[in-house]
Design a protein around this motif. Structure first.
Motif, PDB file in Angstrom:
ATOM      1  N   VAL A  93       0.837  -1.193   0.000  1.00  0.00           N
ATOM      2  CA  VAL A  93       0.000   0.000   0.000  1.00  0.00           C
ATOM      3  C   VAL A  93       0.876   1.249   0.000  1.00  0.00           C
ATOM      4  CG1 VAL A  93      -1.794   1.284   1.245  1.00  0.00           C
ATOM      5  CG2 VAL A  93      -1.797  -1.229   1.298  1.00  0.00           C
ATOM      6  N   TRP A  94       0.562   2.155  -0.928  1.00  0.00           N
ATOM      7  CA  TRP A  94       1.168   3.480  -0.974  1.00  0.00           C
ATOM      8  C   TRP A  94       0.087   4.468  -0.558  1.00  0.00           C
ATOM      9  CZ3 TRP A  94       2.346  -0.480  -4.127  1.00  0.00           C
ATOM     10  CH2 TRP A  94       3.699  -0.767  -4.330  1.00  0.00           C
ATOM     11  N   LEU A  95       0.354   5.242   0.503  1.00  0.00           N
ATOM     12  CA  LEU A  95      -0.636   6.165   1.049  1.00  0.00           C
ATOM     13  C   LEU A  95      -0.636   7.504   0.305  1.00  0.00           C
ATOM     14  CD1 LEU A  95       0.013   5.531   4.847  1.00  0.00           C
ATOM     15  CD2 LEU A  95      -1.887   4.645   3.454  1.00  0.00           C
TER      16      LEU A  95
ATOM     17  N   THR B 297      -3.975   7.023   6.529  1.00  0.00           N
ATOM     18  CA  THR B 297      -5.006   6.014   6.342  1.00  0.00           C
ATOM     19  C   THR B 297      -5.510   5.881   4.906  1.00  0.00           C
ATOM     20  OG1 THR B 297      -6.730   7.608   6.919  1.00  0.00           O
ATOM     21  CG2 THR B 297      -5.845   6.251   8.712  1.00  0.00           C
ATOM     22  N   GLN B 298      -5.411   6.912   4.092  1.00  0.00           N
ATOM     23  CA  GLN B 298      -5.994   6.893   2.746  1.00  0.00           C
ATOM     24  C   GLN B 298      -4.995   6.357   1.731  1.00  0.00           C
ATOM     25  OE1 GLN B 298      -9.214   7.628   1.976  1.00  0.00           O
ATOM     26  NE2 GLN B 298      -8.711   6.887  -0.061  1.00  0.00           N
ATOM     27  N   ALA B 299      -5.351   5.241   1.105  1.00  0.00           N
ATOM     28  CA  ALA B 299      -4.477   4.636   0.106  1.00  0.00           C
ATOM     29  C   ALA B 299      -4.561   5.383  -1.218  1.00  0.00           C
ATOM     30  CB  ALA B 299      -4.839   3.175  -0.103  1.00  0.00           C
TER      31      ALA B 299
ATOM     32  N   LEU C 218     -15.605  -3.123   0.187  1.00  0.00           N
ATOM     33  CA  LEU C 218     -16.087  -2.318  -0.922  1.00  0.00           C
ATOM     34  C   LEU C 218     -14.899  -1.723  -1.656  1.00  0.00           C
ATOM     35  CD1 LEU C 218     -18.464  -0.980  -2.428  1.00  0.00           C
ATOM     36  CD2 LEU C 218     -18.252   0.923  -0.815  1.00  0.00           C
ATOM     37  N   VAL C 219     -14.846  -1.930  -2.960  1.00  0.00           N
ATOM     38  CA  VAL C 219     -13.828  -1.320  -3.803  1.00  0.00           C
ATOM     39  C   VAL C 219     -14.513  -0.170  -4.526  1.00  0.00           C
ATOM     40  CG1 VAL C 219     -12.255  -1.662  -5.747  1.00  0.00           C
ATOM     41  CG2 VAL C 219     -12.610  -3.498  -4.085  1.00  0.00           C
TER      42      VAL C 219
ATOM     43  N   THR D  91      -6.376   1.663  -7.794  1.00  0.00           N
ATOM     44  CA  THR D  91      -5.942   3.048  -7.893  1.00  0.00           C
ATOM     45  C   THR D  91      -7.061   3.911  -8.442  1.00  0.00           C
ATOM     46  OG1 THR D  91      -4.277   4.509  -8.862  1.00  0.00           O
ATOM     47  CG2 THR D  91      -4.996   2.651 -10.211  1.00  0.00           C
ATOM     48  N   ASP D  92      -6.899   5.214  -8.354  1.00  0.00           N
ATOM     49  CA  ASP D  92      -7.799   6.150  -9.024  1.00  0.00           C
ATOM     50  C   ASP D  92      -7.152   6.706 -10.291  1.00  0.00           C
ATOM     51  OD1 ASP D  92     -10.059   5.970  -7.424  1.00  0.00           O
ATOM     52  OD2 ASP D  92      -9.295   7.425  -5.984  1.00  0.00           O
ATOM     53  N   LEU D  93      -5.984   6.186 -10.652  1.00  0.00           N
ATOM     54  CA  LEU D  93      -5.318   6.605 -11.882  1.00  0.00           C
ATOM     55  C   LEU D  93      -6.089   6.097 -13.096  1.00  0.00           C
ATOM     56  CD1 LEU D  93      -1.636   5.790 -10.855  1.00  0.00           C
ATOM     57  CD2 LEU D  93      -2.715   8.055 -10.947  1.00  0.00           C
TER      58      LEU D  93
END
Length: 125
Positions: free
Chosen positions: A22-24, A30-32, A87-88, A106-108
């Motif tokens: 995990v990269w924060l 806490t947010q990945a 949940l993803v 990711t959100d990328l």
């Protein structure tokens, strides 16, 4: 991609070994920003229908790009572990390589996720 070392590393038994890197988000504890799940033999996952699905490749092999939200449930094929349901809400790139299943969450964009996936190399100490 030059991600640097992960901020968190988890090893779990999900009917087989699973490694989660995990990269924060910068400044968050806490947010990945990005997570890479490496699922070994014996780990199976099922999910609710994603909002969207597309097909791409990683190293010229088939890969799936799914967009959330959807539920992900891990198990061993004979039973699914309800305590491993989550949940993803972002996007995930899924592919297989050398007997392992990879999930890059990711959100990328899909193109950025594929570039990261193709940049992964075997770790050498």
């Amino acid at each position: 991609a030059d991600l640097g070392p992960p901020d968190r590393v988890f090893l779990q038994n999900l009917g087989g070994q699973a490694l989660i890197l995990v990269w924060l988000e910068p400044g968050s504890q806490t947010q990945a920003e990005l997570s890479l799940h490496i699922l070994g033999p014996g780990v199976e996952a099922t999910k609710g229908p994603p909002e969207g699905i597309a097909f791409t490749t990683v190293h010229d092999q088939p890969a799936v790009w799914a967009t959330g939200p959807y539920y992900l449930l891990y198990g061993d094929g004979s039973a699914y572990m309800s305590d491993q349901r989550r949940l993803v809400s972002g996007h995930v790139l899924i592919w297989e390589e050398d007997g392992l299943t990879y999930r890059l969450e990711t959100d990328l964009s899909m193109e950025e996720a594929v570039a990261i996936a193709e940049s992964l190399a075997e770790w050498e100490p």
